[in-house]
Design a protein around this motif. Sequence first.
Motif, PDB file in Angstrom:
ATOM      1  N   LEU A  78       0.847  -1.188   0.000  1.00  0.00           N
ATOM      2  CA  LEU A  78       0.000   0.000   0.000  1.00  0.00           C
ATOM      3  C   LEU A  78       0.884   1.240   0.000  1.00  0.00           C
ATOM      4  CD1 LEU A  78      -2.681   1.592   0.434  1.00  0.00           C
ATOM      5  CD2 LEU A  78      -2.363   1.222   2.896  1.00  0.00           C
ATOM      6  N   THR A  79       0.721   2.071  -1.008  1.00  0.00           N
ATOM      7  CA  THR A  79       1.461   3.335  -1.107  1.00  0.00           C
ATOM      8  C   THR A  79       0.479   4.481  -0.912  1.00  0.00           C
ATOM      9  OG1 THR A  79       3.024   2.356  -2.683  1.00  0.00           O
ATOM     10  CG2 THR A  79       2.960   4.754  -2.553  1.00  0.00           C
ATOM     11  N   VAL A  80       0.788   5.370   0.027  1.00  0.00           N
ATOM     12  CA  VAL A  80      -0.092   6.495   0.323  1.00  0.00           C
ATOM     13  C   VAL A  80       0.674   7.796   0.127  1.00  0.00           C
ATOM     14  CG1 VAL A  80      -1.559   7.628   2.041  1.00  0.00           C
ATOM     15  CG2 VAL A  80      -1.391   5.123   1.994  1.00  0.00           C
ATOM     16  N   ALA A  81       0.157   8.641  -0.752  1.00  0.00           N
ATOM     17  CA  ALA A  81       0.771   9.940  -1.035  1.00  0.00           C
ATOM     18  C   ALA A  81      -0.170  11.044  -0.575  1.00  0.00           C
ATOM     19  CB  ALA A  81       1.055  10.080  -2.530  1.00  0.00           C
ATOM     20  N   ASN A  82       0.366  12.008   0.156  1.00  0.00           N
ATOM     21  CA  ASN A  82      -0.463  13.060   0.724  1.00  0.00           C
ATOM     22  C   ASN A  82       0.077  14.446   0.408  1.00  0.00           C
ATOM     23  OD1 ASN A  82      -2.537  14.151   2.502  1.00  0.00           O
ATOM     24  ND2 ASN A  82      -0.837  14.662   3.863  1.00  0.00           N
ATOM     25  N   VAL A  83      -0.830  15.335  -0.024  1.00  0.00           N
ATOM     26  CA  VAL A  83      -0.524  16.753  -0.197  1.00  0.00           C
ATOM     27  C   VAL A  83      -1.616  17.525   0.537  1.00  0.00           C
ATOM     28  CG1 VAL A  83      -0.281  18.669  -1.816  1.00  0.00           C
ATOM     29  CG2 VAL A  83       0.570  16.418  -2.443  1.00  0.00           C
ATOM     30  N   GLY A  84      -1.290  18.147   1.642  1.00  0.00           N
ATOM     31  CA  GLY A  84      -2.271  18.927   2.374  1.00  0.00           C
ATOM     32  C   GLY A  84      -2.723  18.269   3.658  1.00  0.00           C
ATOM     33  N   ASP A  85      -3.970  18.546   4.047  1.00  0.00           N
ATOM     34  CA  ASP A  85      -4.444  18.066   5.344  1.00  0.00           C
ATOM     35  C   ASP A  85      -5.630  17.108   5.262  1.00  0.00           C
ATOM     36  OD1 ASP A  85      -6.266  19.961   4.556  1.00  0.00           O
ATOM     37  OD2 ASP A  85      -5.939  21.306   6.255  1.00  0.00           O
ATOM     38  N   SER A  86      -5.831  16.474   4.116  1.00  0.00           N
ATOM     39  CA  SER A  86      -6.651  15.269   4.111  1.00  0.00           C
ATOM     40  C   SER A  86      -5.811  14.193   4.795  1.00  0.00           C
ATOM     41  CB  SER A  86      -7.015  14.855   2.689  1.00  0.00           C
ATOM     42  OG  SER A  86      -7.927  15.768   2.120  1.00  0.00           O
ATOM     43  N   ARG A  87      -6.442  13.144   5.280  1.00  0.00           N
ATOM     44  CA  ARG A  87      -5.695  12.175   6.094  1.00  0.00           C
ATOM     45  C   ARG A  87      -6.185  10.757   5.880  1.00  0.00           C
ATOM     46  NH1 ARG A  87      -6.404  13.126  12.330  1.00  0.00           N
ATOM     47  NH2 ARG A  87      -5.778  15.236  11.642  1.00  0.00           N
ATOM     48  N   GLY A  88      -5.244   9.807   5.937  1.00  0.00           N
ATOM     49  CA  GLY A  88      -5.579   8.402   5.848  1.00  0.00           C
ATOM     50  C   GLY A  88      -5.172   7.669   7.115  1.00  0.00           C
TER      51      GLY A  88
END
Length: 237
Positions: A78-88
Amino acid sequence: MTHARITQFAADFTEKTLFKCLMVRLLKIALGEETEDISGMITEEMLEVDKELLQLAKANLEISGTTALVALIKNGILTVANVGDSRGVICDKEGKMLPLSFDHKPQQLKERKRIRQAGGFISFNGVWRVAGVLATSRALGDYPLKDKNLVIAEPDILTFDLSDLQPQFMILATDGLWDCFSSEEAVEYIKERLNEPHFGAKSLVLQAYYRGSVDNITVMVVNFKLKQVSSFGMNDW
């Protein structure tokens, strides 16, 4: 997962364009036309989409921006990429919460240092904001703050081995949820409602609204046991 501010322009463009670009790149990898570097590929496509978005935004005098949260599973990773303040977040086999991303907030030491080195500042106006305006330090779009790199679109990327985690479910959500729920609270809430329609996503959105969230609330729940996905947002009411 995208989150719009001011208008839907940035979110709609990013959702449609980024998904298509990632699918094309994954197809090329499958056909052996390029080497497999999932993290590098996601970063390249996010930055390219941001570049295209900024060009369109300037031409149309659009100042909207969007966060982006991408979760991609390939070969059990599982690869998770984040830009900003959404969250996983994820619920592992033992029922414990594991963060999949970390919010990009202006007051974080790394972000604050980067903003100041770019000649910018942060100030407190309800929450900490870049140049007194934006409550997240990374985003796609937001071109007035991009000219001097006060806000950037480079994602932070984390990878997880699903065979180790054996997760029950995953939650991907915009900051309208996290304004009212801690990560642990959200996982506990869904654990009790995974058998509901939308795997509890609708209930979680409604509860965040009842708690007084005034921001965009969109929640996606991935049920790993059923290998199904469901999402619900304020626009679905």
